[in-house]
Design a protein around this motif. Structure first.
Motif, short mmCIF file in Angstrom:
data_model
loop_
_atom_site.label_atom_id
_atom_site.label_comp_id
_atom_site.label_asym_id
_atom_site.label_seq_id
_atom_site.Cartn_x
_atom_site.Cartn_y
_atom_site.Cartn_z
N LEU A 10 0.85 -1.19 0.00
CA LEU A 10 0.00 0.00 0.00
C LEU A 10 0.88 1.23 0.00
O LEU A 10 2.07 1.15 0.31
CB LEU A 10 -0.94 0.02 1.21
CG LEU A 10 -0.32 0.16 2.60
CD1 LEU A 10 -0.73 1.48 3.25
CD2 LEU A 10 -0.75 -1.00 3.49
N LEU A 51 -5.74 -1.46 6.29
CA LEU A 51 -5.34 -2.15 5.06
C LEU A 51 -4.35 -3.27 5.34
O LEU A 51 -4.33 -4.28 4.64
CB LEU A 51 -4.75 -1.15 4.08
CG LEU A 51 -5.75 -0.16 3.45
CD1 LEU A 51 -5.03 0.79 2.49
CD2 LEU A 51 -6.87 -0.88 2.72
N ARG A 74 -7.65 -4.85 0.99
CA ARG A 74 -6.43 -4.40 0.31
C ARG A 74 -6.46 -4.80 -1.16
O ARG A 74 -6.14 -4.01 -2.05
CB ARG A 74 -5.21 -5.00 1.02
CG ARG A 74 -3.91 -4.31 0.72
CD ARG A 74 -2.86 -4.66 1.76
NE ARG A 74 -2.36 -6.02 1.67
CZ ARG A 74 -2.34 -6.89 2.67
NH1 ARG A 74 -2.83 -6.55 3.84
NH2 ARG A 74 -1.83 -8.11 2.50
#
Length: 387
Positions: free
Chosen positions: A284, A345, A352
Motif C-alpha cells: 500500500l 489495510l 487491500r
C-alpha cells in the motif's frame, strides 16, 4: 495528427527530480515523439544531465549553469539589468541567483518570435507575460492550487493571465476556482498529469512494506507519516515504511526516526529513477501531504495496483481517490486516523486486494496517449485561433 507545432516549455530546473519536472519532461517527450518541434528551456542547471531521460528530438536549453562558481550564462544574457525589478513581487529580485535566472530568461525570450510558450510555474508566467513576443501563443500551467498563492502574487497573476491564451489546471476544482477568482482569463482548461506508461510492474500485495514518495519538504508532512507509522508498528512490528525522495527536510526526518526508535522500521530511500519497480514491492502507499497540485505519486502507486491512503488535502487526492473504492482519505493533519487507515489495510487483505484492483482501473483513466492528444488539440486550436 495535427500539423507540426513549435513548442517551448520553460521550466525552473529541468535537472531536478520533482514531480513537476517529471511531468514536463514526459510532456515534452510525448510531443517530440509525435513529430513536434520541442524545446525545454531550463532556467537553472545544477548537474551534468537530467535525472529523467529526454527524447532524442527534444532540445534542452539551460540558461544559468550553477555547476560553475561564476554562474555562467549564455553570451549576451549575463549583464545585470535592474530595470525589471519593480515589475514583479520582490522575491524575484531578492537574491543574486534569482536575478541571474530572470535576466537570462528575459534575454532568451527576446530570441523567440513564434511558437507555443508553455510556462510551468507562476514566476515564469509573470516574466513571459512582460517580455515575450506577442506573436507567440502563451499557455500557463498551474501545478499548485489557487489557495497556495499569497495576495501579492495572486494580484500579479490575475493581471498577467488576462493576456495569456490559456490557463491549464490539473483539477476540476482548481479550474472552477481560477474561473471565479480571475474572470478575465480568455480560456481555462483542466488537463490532468498523465502516467508515463500503463505498462508497469504490478504488486502482488504480499510484501509487508508501506510505500511513500515525494520531495522531503515541509508541505509533504512526512513527519506526520513517520509518527503515524510509529503507532502502526506497535501492532505490526514486521512491517516497514519506505520513503523515496530527497530534500531539505531529510536531516530533520532522520532525527525524528532515531528519536522515535523507528530506525528498524522507517527507511529514507533517496531518489529512484524507476519508482514503479519499487512500488511493486509494497502492499500500500500512504501520503501525508498537506498541499498538492494534483498527487502524481498517488496515481503512480495506483497504476502498480497499490491501494492508497492519503490526507484529504485541499486539492488533488479527492479528485483521484474514490473513498472505499480505490483508496482511503483521512482528515488532514489527523495522524491517528492516518495510522488507523494504514492498519486497516494491513489487517484486511481482502479489502487491500479489492481497493488495489480498483486502483489500477482508476489509473487507466490517465493514459498518456489520451492526455497527450488533449494537449496537442489545445495547442492546435490556439494556433488556429490566431490565423
Amino acid at each position: 495528427m495535427t500539423e507540426p507545432l513549435r513548442i517551448i516549455y520553460v521550466i525552473h530546473n529541468a535537472y531536478g527530480v520533482g514531480g513537476t519536472v517529471r511531468t514536463i519532461i514526459n510532456q515534452a517527450n510525448a510531443m517530440a515523439a509525435r513529430g513536434h518541434d520541442v524545446d525545454v528551456v531550463s532556467m537553472w542547471r545544477a548537474r551534468d544531465s537530467t535525472f529523467f531521460p529526454l527524447h532524442e528530438r527534444v532540445r534542452l536549453v539551460p540558461l544559468v549553469d550553477a555547476r560553475s562558481p561564476a554562474r555562467k550564462t549564455p553570451p549576451g544574457t549575463d549583464r545585470e539589468d535592474a530595470s525589471w525589478h519593480s515589475l514583479f513581487p520582490a522575491k524575484l529580485s531578492a537574491t543574486e541567483d534569482n536575478r541571474l535566472k530572470v535576466n537570462a530568461l528575459i534575454g532568451h525570450l527576446r530570441g523567440i518570435k513564434e511558437g507555443v510558450l508553455v510556462c510551468t510555474r507562476p514566476t515564469i508566467s509573470l516574466i513571459v507575460e512582460r517580455f515575450s513576443d506577442p506573436r507567440t501563443i502563451r499557455v500557463a500551467q498551474e501545478h499548485a492550487h489557487l489557495g497556495i498563492h499569497k495576495p501579492e502574487w495572486r494580484a500579479a497573476l490575475e493581471e498577467a493571465y488576462k493576456s495569456f491564451d490559456a490557463l491549464v489546471t490539473l483539477t476540476e476544482q482548481d479550474k472552477r476556482s481560477y474561473a471565479e477568482a480571475f474572470p478575465g482569463i480568455p480560456r481555462i482548461e483542466r488537463i490532468p498529469n498523465p502516467l508515463t506508461s500503463l505498462d508497469v510492474p504490478v504488486s502482488d500485495l504480499t510484501g509487508k512494506i508501506v510505500m511513500s514518495a515525494g520531495r522531503l519538504v515541509r508541505t509533504k508532512a512526512f513527519h506526520d507519516l513517520i509518527r503515524a507509522f510509529g503507532a502502526v508498528v506497535e501492532r505490526h512490528p514486521d512491517w516497514t515504511l519506505r520513503i523515496y525522495g530527497e530534500g531539505p527536510e531529510e536531516p530533520r526526518l532522520r532525527r525524528l526516526i532515531m528519536r522515535s526508535h523507528l530506525y528498524n522500521h522507517v527507511f529514507l530511500m533517496g531518489v529512484h529513477d524507476r519508482l514503479s519497480e519499487q512500488f511493486a514491492k509494497g502492499s500500500l502507499l500512504a501520503m501525508s501531504s498537506r498541499s498538492e497540485g494534483f498527487g502524481m505519486v498517488l496515481l503512480e502507486a495506483m497504476n502498480s495496483g497499490l491501494p492508497v491512503v492519503s490526507y484529504d488535502c485541499p486539492v488533488g487526492p479527492r479528485e483521484i481517490i474514490t473513498p472505499e473504492r480505490d483508496g482511503l482519505l483521512v482528515p488532514m493533519g489527523d495522524t491517528d486516523s492516518l495510522a488507523a487507515a494504514i492498519r486497516r489495510l494491513i489487517e484486511n487483505e481482502e479489502l487491500r486486494r479489492t481497493l488495489g484492483a480498483a486502483a489500477r482501473k482508476t489509473a487507466a483513466n490517465y493514459d498518456p496517449d489520451v492526455i497527450t492528444r488533449t494537449w496537442e488539440r489545445l495547442f492546435a486550436e490556439l494556433v488556429a485561433g490566431r490565423n
